[in-house]
Design a protein around this motif. Structure first.
Motif, PDB file in Angstrom:
ATOM      1  N   LEU A  15      24.808 -19.783  -2.508  1.00  0.00           N
ATOM      2  CA  LEU A  15      26.118 -20.415  -2.567  1.00  0.00           C
ATOM      3  C   LEU A  15      27.221 -19.392  -2.263  1.00  0.00           C
ATOM      4  O   LEU A  15      27.330 -18.367  -2.928  1.00  0.00           O
ATOM      5  N   TYR A  16      28.003 -19.665  -1.222  1.00  0.00           N
ATOM      6  CA  TYR A  16      29.190 -18.879  -0.886  1.00  0.00           C
ATOM      7  C   TYR A  16      30.380 -19.812  -1.020  1.00  0.00           C
ATOM      8  O   TYR A  16      30.598 -20.662  -0.164  1.00  0.00           O
ATOM      9  N   GLN A  17      31.130 -19.650  -2.091  1.00  0.00           N
ATOM     10  CA  GLN A  17      32.248 -20.555  -2.343  1.00  0.00           C
ATOM     11  C   GLN A  17      33.516 -20.030  -1.666  1.00  0.00           C
ATOM     12  O   GLN A  17      33.883 -18.878  -1.837  1.00  0.00           O
ATOM     13  N   THR A  18      34.161 -20.907  -0.928  1.00  0.00           N
ATOM     14  CA  THR A  18      35.367 -20.547  -0.200  1.00  0.00           C
ATOM     15  C   THR A  18      36.574 -20.674  -1.119  1.00  0.00           C
ATOM     16  O   THR A  18      36.850 -21.757  -1.642  1.00  0.00           O
ATOM     17  N   GLU A  19      37.280 -19.579  -1.303  1.00  0.00           N
ATOM     18  CA  GLU A  19      38.478 -19.617  -2.149  1.00  0.00           C
ATOM     19  C   GLU A  19      39.457 -20.659  -1.589  1.00  0.00           C
ATOM     20  O   GLU A  19      39.617 -20.779  -0.369  1.00  0.00           O
ATOM     21  N   PRO A  20      40.122 -21.412  -2.464  1.00  0.00           N
ATOM     22  CA  PRO A  20      41.037 -22.478  -2.005  1.00  0.00           C
ATOM     23  C   PRO A  20      42.095 -22.014  -1.008  1.00  0.00           C
ATOM     24  O   PRO A  20      42.415 -22.729  -0.067  1.00  0.00           O
ATOM     25  N   TRP A  21      42.634 -20.809  -1.175  1.00  0.00           N
ATOM     26  CA  TRP A  21      43.698 -20.356  -0.273  1.00  0.00           C
ATOM     27  C   TRP A  21      43.245 -20.332   1.188  1.00  0.00           C
ATOM     28  O   TRP A  21      44.036 -20.581   2.097  1.00  0.00           O
ATOM     29  N   ALA A  42      28.893 -28.317   1.744  1.00  0.00           N
ATOM     30  CA  ALA A  42      29.889 -28.501   0.692  1.00  0.00           C
ATOM     31  C   ALA A  42      29.734 -27.601  -0.527  1.00  0.00           C
ATOM     32  O   ALA A  42      30.699 -27.434  -1.277  1.00  0.00           O
ATOM     33  N   GLY A  43      28.559 -27.041  -0.762  1.00  0.00           N
ATOM     34  CA  GLY A  43      28.402 -26.163  -1.926  1.00  0.00           C
ATOM     35  C   GLY A  43      28.832 -26.849  -3.205  1.00  0.00           C
ATOM     36  O   GLY A  43      28.336 -27.915  -3.548  1.00  0.00           O
ATOM     37  N   ASN A  44      29.794 -26.261  -3.911  1.00  0.00           N
ATOM     38  CA  ASN A  44      30.345 -26.857  -5.134  1.00  0.00           C
ATOM     39  C   ASN A  44      31.682 -27.546  -4.895  1.00  0.00           C
ATOM     40  O   ASN A  44      32.468 -27.730  -5.822  1.00  0.00           O
ATOM     41  N   HIS A  45      31.975 -27.886  -3.655  1.00  0.00           N
ATOM     42  CA  HIS A  45      33.106 -28.730  -3.268  1.00  0.00           C
ATOM     43  C   HIS A  45      34.475 -28.059  -3.384  1.00  0.00           C
ATOM     44  O   HIS A  45      35.488 -28.767  -3.408  1.00  0.00           O
ATOM     45  N   LEU A  46      34.538 -26.735  -3.427  1.00  0.00           N
ATOM     46  CA  LEU A  46      35.854 -26.098  -3.502  1.00  0.00           C
ATOM     47  C   LEU A  46      36.696 -26.437  -2.279  1.00  0.00           C
ATOM     48  O   LEU A  46      37.891 -26.729  -2.399  1.00  0.00           O
ATOM     49  N   MET A  47      36.093 -26.394  -1.100  1.00  0.00           N
ATOM     50  CA  MET A  47      36.818 -26.755   0.114  1.00  0.00           C
ATOM     51  C   MET A  47      37.131 -28.252   0.126  1.00  0.00           C
ATOM     52  O   MET A  47      38.242 -28.665   0.462  1.00  0.00           O
ATOM     53  N   THR A  92      34.249 -27.021   7.543  1.00  0.00           N
ATOM     54  CA  THR A  92      33.300 -26.381   6.642  1.00  0.00           C
ATOM     55  C   THR A  92      33.228 -24.877   6.854  1.00  0.00           C
ATOM     56  O   THR A  92      33.711 -24.347   7.854  1.00  0.00           O
ATOM     57  N   ASN A  93      32.599 -24.223   5.905  1.00  0.00           N
ATOM     58  CA  ASN A  93      32.197 -22.830   5.999  1.00  0.00           C
ATOM     59  C   ASN A  93      30.678 -22.874   6.143  1.00  0.00           C
ATOM     60  O   ASN A  93      29.967 -22.974   5.146  1.00  0.00           O
ATOM     61  N   ALA A 110      28.177 -29.538  15.373  1.00  0.00           N
ATOM     62  CA  ALA A 110      29.426 -30.132  14.879  1.00  0.00           C
ATOM     63  C   ALA A 110      30.250 -30.689  16.040  1.00  0.00           C
ATOM     64  O   ALA A 110      30.775 -31.809  15.962  1.00  0.00           O
ATOM     65  N   ILE A 111      30.364 -29.927  17.113  1.00  0.00           N
ATOM     66  CA  ILE A 111      31.118 -30.386  18.289  1.00  0.00           C
ATOM     67  C   ILE A 111      30.446 -31.609  18.906  1.00  0.00           C
ATOM     68  O   ILE A 111      31.115 -32.546  19.341  1.00  0.00           O
ATOM     69  N   GLU A 112      29.126 -31.618  18.919  1.00  0.00           N
ATOM     70  CA  GLU A 112      28.373 -32.755  19.461  1.00  0.00           C
ATOM     71  C   GLU A 112      28.516 -34.001  18.588  1.00  0.00           C
ATOM     72  O   GLU A 112      28.635 -35.120  19.098  1.00  0.00           O
ATOM     73  N   ARG A 113      28.541 -33.824  17.271  1.00  0.00           N
ATOM     74  CA  ARG A 113      28.531 -34.959  16.335  1.00  0.00           C
ATOM     75  C   ARG A 113      29.911 -35.492  15.973  1.00  0.00           C
ATOM     76  O   ARG A 113      30.015 -36.552  15.376  1.00  0.00           O
ATOM     77  N   CYS A 114      30.955 -34.763  16.322  1.00  0.00           N
ATOM     78  CA  CYS A 114      32.305 -35.200  15.947  1.00  0.00           C
ATOM     79  C   CYS A 114      33.218 -35.185  17.164  1.00  0.00           C
ATOM     80  O   CYS A 114      33.432 -34.140  17.779  1.00  0.00           O
ATOM     81  N   ASP A 115      33.788 -36.345  17.484  1.00  0.00           N
ATOM     82  CA  ASP A 115      34.732 -36.452  18.600  1.00  0.00           C
ATOM     83  C   ASP A 115      36.127 -35.980  18.221  1.00  0.00           C
ATOM     84  O   ASP A 115      36.978 -35.804  19.078  1.00  0.00           O
ATOM     85  N   GLY A 116      36.365 -35.800  16.923  1.00  0.00           N
ATOM     86  CA  GLY A 116      37.680 -35.379  16.444  1.00  0.00           C
ATOM     87  C   GLY A 116      37.764 -33.872  16.310  1.00  0.00           C
ATOM     88  O   GLY A 116      37.184 -33.125  17.096  1.00  0.00           O
ATOM     89  N   MET A 117      38.451 -33.426  15.265  1.00  0.00           N
ATOM     90  CA  MET A 117      38.638 -32.002  15.030  1.00  0.00           C
ATOM     91  C   MET A 117      37.400 -31.407  14.368  1.00  0.00           C
ATOM     92  O   MET A 117      36.803 -32.010  13.484  1.00  0.00           O
ATOM     93  N   VAL A 118      37.040 -30.214  14.790  1.00  0.00           N
ATOM     94  CA  VAL A 118      35.994 -29.422  14.149  1.00  0.00           C
ATOM     95  C   VAL A 118      36.633 -28.088  13.778  1.00  0.00           C
ATOM     96  O   VAL A 118      37.220 -27.424  14.642  1.00  0.00           O
ATOM     97  N   ALA A 119      36.556 -27.716  12.502  1.00  0.00           N
ATOM     98  CA  ALA A 119      37.108 -26.439  12.048  1.00  0.00           C
ATOM     99  C   ALA A 119      36.047 -25.720  11.231  1.00  0.00           C
ATOM    100  O   ALA A 119      35.560 -26.245  10.227  1.00  0.00           O
ATOM    101  N   LEU A 120      35.668 -24.535  11.695  1.00  0.00           N
ATOM    102  CA  LEU A 120      34.634 -23.753  11.035  1.00  0.00           C
ATOM    103  C   LEU A 120      35.185 -22.404  10.620  1.00  0.00           C
ATOM    104  O   LEU A 120      35.839 -21.712  11.411  1.00  0.00           O
TER     105      LEU A 120
END
Length: 186
Positions: A15-21, A42-47, A92-93, A110-120
């Motif tokens: 588990l690598y949790q992404t700090e909210p900031w 999603a891990g523990n859903h911090l993002m 996601t991270n 992600a780019i293949e599965r989503c026609d909208g925005m992808v942010a990694l």
């Protein structure tokens, strides 16, 4: 800043949790209010919590369950069936894997599965190298890189990691010029 090798021994599905900031930096440039966002690592859903607080409807999945249940257990990289989930964005991270190979495959899927925005959220040098040209230089959907000016504390104890990170963002249409942006804790 100096980058040094970590002596940390990684465990499978750690588990690598992404700090909210760090997620808030993305949202300053790309608001998500009203969007249906899939967070597939999603891990523990911090993002996911930050995205929800910003007005997104968030659907969570991951390969493992930690302290919080996901909407569905789903292995994004190794699904034998392509999960047909319609969303406005994938944010996601992702797992990086050795030599960032998992991160490359995660970006491709992600780019293949989503026609909208992808942010990694990836290492700051992820866009370097000729083997990733198809994700950046040759990908008309690539629209922005947001360099994080602070390092992330993955353990949540205030001690920052040894690596710089950035958000890489692909959009729903073709862009003629990608933008370079920056963001820090506020």
């Amino acid at each position: 800043m100096t980058i040094r090798a970590s002596n940390y021994a990684r465990a499978e599905n750690e588990l690598y949790q992404t700090e909210p900031w760090a997620t808030e930096v993305l949202l300053r440039h790309f608001p998500v209010a009203g969007l249906l966002v899939w967070e597939p690592a999603a891990g523990n859903h911090l993002m996911a919590d930050v995205l929800s607080a910003a007005g997104a409807r968030v659907y969570t999945s991951d390969i493992a369950t930690y302290d919080r249940e996901h909407d569905v257990d789903f292995d994004f990289l190794n699904a034998s069936n392509i999960w047909q989930y319609r969303c406005d964005a994938i944010i996601t991270n992702p797992p990086y894997g050795k030599g960032n190979r998992d991160a490359v495959r995660f970006a491709e899927l992600a780019i293949e599965r989503c026609d909208g925005m992808v942010a990694l959220l990836l290492t700051a040098k992820f866009d370097f190298g000729k083997t990733r040209r198809h994700l950046f230089q040759d990908n008309r959907r690539f629209m922005a890189k947001i360099a994080l000016l602070n390092r992330i504390s993955w353990a949540g104890n205030g001690e920052t990691g040894t690596e710089d990170h950035a958000w890489y963002v692909w959009g729903p249409r073709e862009y003629t010029h990608a933008r370079m942006l920056w963001g820090d804790k506020q």
